[in-house]
Design a protein around this motif. Structure first.
Motif, PDB file in Angstrom:
ATOM      1  N   LEU A   1       0.815  -1.222   0.000  1.00  0.00           N
ATOM      2  CA  LEU A   1       0.000   0.000   0.000  1.00  0.00           C
ATOM      3  C   LEU A   1       0.845   1.267   0.000  1.00  0.00           C
ATOM      4  CD1 LEU A   1      -2.598  -1.122   2.687  1.00  0.00           C
ATOM      5  CD2 LEU A   1      -3.014  -0.906   0.228  1.00  0.00           C
ATOM      6  N   PHE A   2       1.993   1.216   0.661  1.00  0.00           N
ATOM      7  CA  PHE A   2       2.841   2.402   0.803  1.00  0.00           C
ATOM      8  C   PHE A   2       4.269   2.055   0.378  1.00  0.00           C
ATOM      9  CE2 PHE A   2      -0.291   2.216   4.316  1.00  0.00           C
ATOM     10  CZ  PHE A   2      -1.141   3.218   3.874  1.00  0.00           C
ATOM     11  N   PRO A   3       4.464   1.722  -0.887  1.00  0.00           N
ATOM     12  CA  PRO A   3       5.766   1.206  -1.322  1.00  0.00           C
ATOM     13  C   PRO A   3       6.919   2.170  -1.104  1.00  0.00           C
ATOM     14  CG  PRO A   3       4.345   1.731  -3.201  1.00  0.00           C
ATOM     15  CD  PRO A   3       3.492   1.785  -1.991  1.00  0.00           C
ATOM     16  N   ASP A   4       6.665   3.459  -1.189  1.00  0.00           N
ATOM     17  CA  ASP A   4       7.751   4.427  -1.011  1.00  0.00           C
ATOM     18  C   ASP A   4       8.211   4.514   0.444  1.00  0.00           C
ATOM     19  OD1 ASP A   4       7.631   4.985  -3.687  1.00  0.00           O
ATOM     20  OD2 ASP A   4       6.404   6.787  -3.455  1.00  0.00           O
ATOM     21  N   ALA A   5       7.410   3.983   1.364  1.00  0.00           N
ATOM     22  CA  ALA A   5       7.750   4.057   2.789  1.00  0.00           C
ATOM     23  C   ALA A   5       8.559   2.857   3.265  1.00  0.00           C
ATOM     24  CB  ALA A   5       6.481   4.181   3.625  1.00  0.00           C
ATOM     25  N   VAL A   6       8.657   1.814   2.445  1.00  0.00           N
ATOM     26  CA  VAL A   6       9.307   0.568   2.853  1.00  0.00           C
ATOM     27  C   VAL A   6      10.558   0.353   2.013  1.00  0.00           C
ATOM     28  CG1 VAL A   6       9.044  -1.923   3.104  1.00  0.00           C
ATOM     29  CG2 VAL A   6       7.100  -0.407   3.577  1.00  0.00           C
ATOM     30  N   ARG A   7      11.708   0.453   2.647  1.00  0.00           N
ATOM     31  CA  ARG A   7      12.975   0.255   1.946  1.00  0.00           C
ATOM     32  C   ARG A   7      13.241  -1.223   1.708  1.00  0.00           C
ATOM     33  NH1 ARG A   7      18.837   2.840   3.760  1.00  0.00           N
ATOM     34  NH2 ARG A   7      20.035   2.009   2.024  1.00  0.00           N
ATOM     35  N   SER A   8      12.996  -2.039   2.709  1.00  0.00           N
ATOM     36  CA  SER A   8      13.077  -3.494   2.591  1.00  0.00           C
ATOM     37  C   SER A   8      12.149  -4.085   3.633  1.00  0.00           C
ATOM     38  CB  SER A   8      14.515  -3.993   2.797  1.00  0.00           C
ATOM     39  OG  SER A   8      14.909  -3.858   4.153  1.00  0.00           O
ATOM     40  N   LEU A   9      11.865  -5.386   3.484  1.00  0.00           N
ATOM     41  CA  LEU A   9      10.916  -6.039   4.377  1.00  0.00           C
ATOM     42  C   LEU A   9      11.474  -7.382   4.812  1.00  0.00           C
ATOM     43  CD1 LEU A   9       8.068  -6.346   5.670  1.00  0.00           C
ATOM     44  CD2 LEU A   9       7.298  -7.262   3.466  1.00  0.00           C
ATOM     45  N   ILE A  10      11.461  -7.619   6.118  1.00  0.00           N
ATOM     46  CA  ILE A  10      11.802  -8.924   6.673  1.00  0.00           C
ATOM     47  C   ILE A  10      10.531  -9.499   7.273  1.00  0.00           C
ATOM     48  CG2 ILE A  10      13.154 -10.183   8.387  1.00  0.00           C
ATOM     49  CD1 ILE A  10      15.323  -8.033   8.087  1.00  0.00           C
ATOM     50  N   MET A  11      10.093 -10.634   6.751  1.00  0.00           N
ATOM     51  CA  MET A  11       8.882 -11.290   7.238  1.00  0.00           C
ATOM     52  C   MET A  11       9.284 -12.536   8.011  1.00  0.00           C
ATOM     53  SD  MET A  11       5.911 -10.854   4.388  1.00  0.00           S
ATOM     54  CE  MET A  11       6.722 -11.700   3.043  1.00  0.00           C
ATOM     55  N   GLY A  12       9.122 -12.507   9.314  1.00  0.00           N
ATOM     56  CA  GLY A  12       9.402 -13.654  10.157  1.00  0.00           C
ATOM     57  C   GLY A  12       8.122 -14.393  10.492  1.00  0.00           C
ATOM     58  N   GLY A  13       8.195 -15.715  10.558  1.00  0.00           N
ATOM     59  CA  GLY A  13       7.046 -16.495  10.990  1.00  0.00           C
ATOM     60  C   GLY A  13       5.865 -16.454  10.061  1.00  0.00           C
ATOM     61  N   LEU A  14       6.080 -16.180   8.771  1.00  0.00           N
ATOM     62  CA  LEU A  14       4.985 -16.154   7.802  1.00  0.00           C
ATOM     63  C   LEU A  14       5.514 -16.575   6.441  1.00  0.00           C
ATOM     64  CD1 LEU A  14       2.000 -15.495   7.252  1.00  0.00           C
ATOM     65  CD2 LEU A  14       2.728 -13.171   6.654  1.00  0.00           C
ATOM     66  N   GLY A  15       4.945 -17.665   5.921  1.00  0.00           N
ATOM     67  CA  GLY A  15       5.291 -18.141   4.595  1.00  0.00           C
ATOM     68  C   GLY A  15       4.111 -18.003   3.657  1.00  0.00           C
ATOM     69  N   ILE A  16       3.773 -19.074   2.971  1.00  0.00           N
ATOM     70  CA  ILE A  16       2.742 -19.020   1.944  1.00  0.00           C
ATOM     71  C   ILE A  16       1.354 -18.762   2.524  1.00  0.00           C
ATOM     72  CG2 ILE A  16       2.217 -21.487   1.923  1.00  0.00           C
ATOM     73  CD1 ILE A  16       2.550 -19.071  -1.129  1.00  0.00           C
ATOM     74  N   HIS A  17       1.206 -18.862   3.840  1.00  0.00           N
ATOM     75  CA  HIS A  17      -0.088 -18.524   4.431  1.00  0.00           C
ATOM     76  C   HIS A  17      -0.413 -17.041   4.297  1.00  0.00           C
ATOM     77  CE1 HIS A  17      -0.553 -22.346   7.132  1.00  0.00           C
ATOM     78  NE2 HIS A  17      -0.763 -22.569   5.846  1.00  0.00           N
ATOM     79  N   LEU A  18       0.538 -16.237   3.863  1.00  0.00           N
ATOM     80  CA  LEU A  18       0.214 -14.863   3.479  1.00  0.00           C
ATOM     81  C   LEU A  18      -0.784 -14.860   2.333  1.00  0.00           C
ATOM     82  CD1 LEU A  18       0.754 -11.762   3.583  1.00  0.00           C
ATOM     83  CD2 LEU A  18       2.622 -12.158   1.953  1.00  0.00           C
ATOM     84  N   VAL A  19      -0.757 -15.926   1.523  1.00  0.00           N
ATOM     85  CA  VAL A  19      -1.587 -16.012   0.321  1.00  0.00           C
ATOM     86  C   VAL A  19      -2.724 -17.008   0.473  1.00  0.00           C
ATOM     87  CG1 VAL A  19      -1.572 -16.662  -2.133  1.00  0.00           C
ATOM     88  CG2 VAL A  19       0.323 -15.335  -1.165  1.00  0.00           C
ATOM     89  N   ASP A  20      -2.414 -18.222   0.915  1.00  0.00           N
ATOM     90  CA  ASP A  20      -3.416 -19.279   0.850  1.00  0.00           C
ATOM     91  C   ASP A  20      -3.958 -19.714   2.205  1.00  0.00           C
ATOM     92  OD1 ASP A  20      -1.483 -20.842   2.029  1.00  0.00           O
ATOM     93  OD2 ASP A  20      -1.206 -22.189   0.324  1.00  0.00           O
ATOM     94  N   GLY A  21      -3.719 -18.928   3.222  1.00  0.00           N
ATOM     95  CA  GLY A  21      -4.252 -19.248   4.537  1.00  0.00           C
ATOM     96  C   GLY A  21      -4.089 -18.057   5.454  1.00  0.00           C
ATOM     97  N   VAL A  22      -4.694 -18.156   6.623  1.00  0.00           N
ATOM     98  CA  VAL A  22      -4.671 -17.007   7.528  1.00  0.00           C
ATOM     99  C   VAL A  22      -3.894 -17.298   8.802  1.00  0.00           C
ATOM    100  CG1 VAL A  22      -6.778 -15.968   6.652  1.00  0.00           C
ATOM    101  CG2 VAL A  22      -6.933 -17.696   8.431  1.00  0.00           C
ATOM    102  N   GLY A  23      -3.106 -18.358   8.796  1.00  0.00           N
ATOM    103  CA  GLY A  23      -2.250 -18.606   9.954  1.00  0.00           C
ATOM    104  C   GLY A  23      -3.029 -19.105  11.152  1.00  0.00           C
ATOM    105  N   LEU A  24      -3.122 -18.298  12.177  1.00  0.00           N
ATOM    106  CA  LEU A  24      -3.743 -18.711  13.431  1.00  0.00           C
ATOM    107  C   LEU A  24      -5.246 -18.954  13.239  1.00  0.00           C
ATOM    108  CD1 LEU A  24      -1.938 -16.194  15.790  1.00  0.00           C
ATOM    109  CD2 LEU A  24      -1.428 -18.620  15.502  1.00  0.00           C
ATOM    110  N   PRO A  25      -5.783 -20.054  13.765  1.00  0.00           N
ATOM    111  CA  PRO A  25      -7.206 -20.360  13.575  1.00  0.00           C
ATOM    112  C   PRO A  25      -8.101 -19.411  14.367  1.00  0.00           C
ATOM    113  CG  PRO A  25      -6.201 -21.936  15.051  1.00  0.00           C
ATOM    114  CD  PRO A  25      -5.077 -21.104  14.501  1.00  0.00           C
TER     115      PRO A  25
END
Length: 250
Positions: free
Chosen positions: A111-135
């Protein structure tokens, strides 16, 4: 502890050090202290010469408690993060998010690409796309009359964790019901910033990390050996990998 107004929601934060800014976004039912200060992330980053900023999500820690699930859409939480760095006069920052915080970080990068220089995503894999993680059953565990009434093992874990932190159980239940958004594969493909995906090899919550990396234009995989979801947060491999990633990103 400083606070700021995020479009009418009171958000607590900390801001320490100098140098390139790193924004830390904690996971569900945690706080800035539990997720980042206790496991020595703040010290690690400060010692490496970064300016370190962390905040309590709406409904968490000492930030304002809200009870309408619609107010916990990850877009709203990404807006909180964006408004915080703007409040501090920062145009863009490297972002580290864990679990739900990684989901928020991904929304922020999109949403705010100019505000994010890089991104480290811990504890989240493909469930960003095909699932919601915690039930969603965790919300029911948080709303049960007592911990003794909770049978589900994961529900008991989060209820016990929330109680030990003296968290607002109703606010957390609203959060887990409202923050369950996924991204499409096409949206993930639009996250152009360098992204590190760091997931414990025993993590049963995050989903496959390699599958997410393969969708990212500039994704890098970091396996955190022999760690489940929660213990991976403070792992030395995670910290060292994050510092190496920050050092080599443009």
């Amino acid at each position: 502890m400083p606070h700021f107004d995020s479009a009418g929601v009171d958000i607590a934060y900390f801001d320490a050090g100098a140098g390139n800014p790193v924004l830390l976004i904690h996971g569900f039912a945690s706080t800035k202290e539990i997720n980042w200060v206790g496991p020595s992330w703040t010290k690690t980053l400060l010692d490496a010469g970064y300016r370190v900023i962390g905040f309590d999500h709406r409904g968490h820690g000492v930030s304002q408690k809200l009870y309408d699930p619609a107010l916990y859409h990850t877009r709203h939480m990404a807006e909180d993060a964006r408004r915080l760095i703007a409040h501090l006069g920062i145009e863009r920052a490297d972002v580290i998010g864990y679990s739900m915080g990684a989901r928020v970080g991904a929304q922020m990068a999109l949403l705010f690409p100019d505000a994010v220089r890089s991104l480290i995503m811990g504890g989240l894999g493909i469930h960003l796309v095909d699932g919601v993680g915690l039930p969603q059953s965790i919300a029911e565990a948080l709303e049960a009359p007592s911990l003794n009434d909770v049978v589900d093992p994961m529900g008991r874990m989060f209820r016990s964790f929330a109680e030990s932190n003296k968290a607002d159980l109703a606010a957390l239940a609203a959060c887990i019901r409202g923050s369950r958004q996924v991204l499409t594969r096409e949206e993930v493909a639009r996250i152009f910033q360098p992204v590190l995906v760091a997931v414990g090899t025993r993590d049963q919550v995050a989903g496959d990390a390699r599958a997410l990396v393969d969708l990212l234009p500039d994704g890098t995989l970091l396996d955190i050996p022999n760690r489940d979801h929660n213990p991976a947060v403070g792992d030395k491999v995670f910290k060292e990998g994050a510092l190496a990633f920050l050092k080599r990103r443009p």
